[in-house]
Design an enzyme around this catalytic site. Structure first.
Site, PDB file in Angstrom:
ATOM      1  N   GLU A  15      -4.063   6.562  -4.211  1.00  0.00           N
ATOM      2  CA  GLU A  15      -4.219   6.058  -5.579  1.00  0.00           C
ATOM      3  C   GLU A  15      -5.664   5.966  -6.042  1.00  0.00           C
ATOM      4  OE1 GLU A  15      -3.970   1.514  -5.953  1.00  0.00           O
ATOM      5  OE2 GLU A  15      -2.535   1.986  -4.379  1.00  0.00           O
ATOM      6  N   HIS A  34      -1.534  -0.255  -9.850  1.00  0.00           N
ATOM      7  CA  HIS A  34      -2.012  -1.341  -8.995  1.00  0.00           C
ATOM      8  C   HIS A  34      -2.428  -2.560  -9.826  1.00  0.00           C
ATOM      9  CE1 HIS A  34      -3.742  -1.966  -4.700  1.00  0.00           C
ATOM     10  NE2 HIS A  34      -3.364  -3.122  -5.212  1.00  0.00           N
ATOM     11  N   ARG A  40       0.854  -1.185   0.000  1.00  0.00           N
ATOM     12  CA  ARG A  40       0.000   0.000   0.000  1.00  0.00           C
ATOM     13  C   ARG A  40       0.894   1.239   0.000  1.00  0.00           C
ATOM     14  NH1 ARG A  40      -3.186  -3.097  -1.309  1.00  0.00           N
ATOM     15  NH2 ARG A  40      -5.296  -3.502  -0.545  1.00  0.00           N
TER      16      ARG A  40
END
Length: 352
Positions: A293, A313, A264
């Site tokens: 994000e 991601h 993360r």
């Protein structure tokens, strides 16, 4: 025989729905996958909606109909994103399972810290795909592939700028030797690398994961960073790990090392990373995640730096999914019916 009302609010395949319904005759599964897309589009940042929802998806049914579905559910299978006011609208909810592995995904909603039992798919995500991504990031900078991109941009080769590294014999520190971290360590060891790692609470006397030479606790992190040529962040995001990789820990890293984050964004102090790059202390940085994000694009100071590789991601994506979320949910559903302990229950104080 009592009936168990299970509500699915994520898009899952017909095969997976059949597997859930087949756990026990008492299960009455209601499929509402996609029904809440409109609400999510209205309540989540526009960037998150465009990233995670199908284009034009506006949901199904009226607000009253969706409220009735939530009100009648004892168990809900959900994911990311999710209705932020889920707990308030589901008074009979006893257990929520979220398909992603990271507990931090739920921090924005009213389930966090509530009286509802919440479980995750920790350890059952696409861990191998994520580990392969981490190794690819290591190779990207170790072999100077970032230089090839820069050379193409200017139309000339700078042969002396490449400085490729041999991975055999180099040390990689895996911060968070759990599901993802164990796969990273196994692959790195297969390349001849020395693998060291940390866990929040290493078990004394436990066998080391495949490929690891040592697994220490959080108190060993600075010492391990000083020994490492590569650092891969795989741990859970918790209050304890927020800003874990800060200016002091970046300074403790071996000069010219490579940092990879597949966990993360909040775990890494991005301003400190920018400072470390400016000072020439890092060879490269690979970020599949970044702070905020789901709201915006990456920080420009990092995104425009050729020594930083940022992706949206996608480390867990591949041509074949090995995600075990439904397996864990079905296993836990059986346990719930039998009154047995559930796997991967979030400890609100611990953060996962």
């Amino acid at each position: 025989m009592r009936r168990l009302d299970v509500l699915n609010i994520q898009r899952v395949s017909a095969v997976d729905r059949a597997r859930i319904a087949a756990v026990d005759p008492v299960v009455r599964l209601t499929d509402a996958g996609g029904w809440f897309d409109g609400e999510i589009r209205e309540t989540w940042p526009a960037y998150a909606a465009s990233r995670y929802l199908a284009p034009g998806a506006t949901g199904t049914g009226t607000r009253d109909e969706r409220d009735r579905l939530l009100a009648g559910a004892e168990v809900i299978l959900g994911g990311w994103p999710f209705p932020l006011d889920l707990r308030a609208r589901a008074p009979g909810l006893k257990w929520f399972h979220q398909r992603p592995a990271g507990a931090s995904n739920l921090r924005l909603g009213d389930l966090w810290g509530s009286d509802v039992v919440v479980t995750t798919s920790r350890g059952a995500g696409n861990t191998l795909a994520m580990a392969e991504y981490a190794i690819a990031g290591i190779l990207h900078f170790a072999k100077g592939l970032d230089r090839a991109v820069a050379d193409r941009a200017v139309g000339v080769f700078d042969h002396r700028a490449y400085r490729p590294l041999l991975l055999e014999g180099k040390t990689v520190c895996v911060v968070g030797a759990g599901g993802i971290g164990r796969d990273v360590g196994r692959l790195a060891a297969a390349l001849g690398m020395r693998v060291i790692g940390t866990r929040r609470r290493p078990e004394p006397g436990a066998a080391l994961p495949t490929g690891f030479s040592v697994v220490g606790g959080t108190g060993d992190l600075e010492r391990f960073l000083a020994e490492s040529d590569f650092v891969v962040i795989c741990c859970q995001w918790t209050p304890e790990t927020t800003g874990l990789i800060n200016a002091d820990r970046l300074a403790a890293m071996t000069p010219g090392s490579v940092l990879v984050n597949v966990a993360r964004g909040e775990i890494v102090d991005e301003a400190a990373v920018a400072d470390s790059l400016a000072a020439g202390r890092l060879r490269g940085v690979v970020l599949d995640v970044y702070n905020g994000e789901f709201e915006r694009l990456p920080p420009e100071v990092l995104w425009r730096d050729p020594r930083v590789l940022i992706t949206p991601h996608i480390s867990g994506a591949s041509d074949e999914s090995r995600h075990g979320a439904i397996e864990i949910f079905c296993e836990n559903l059986r346990a719930w019916i039998d009154g047995a302990p559930l796997r991967n229950v979030i400890d609100w104080d611990r953060g996962y």
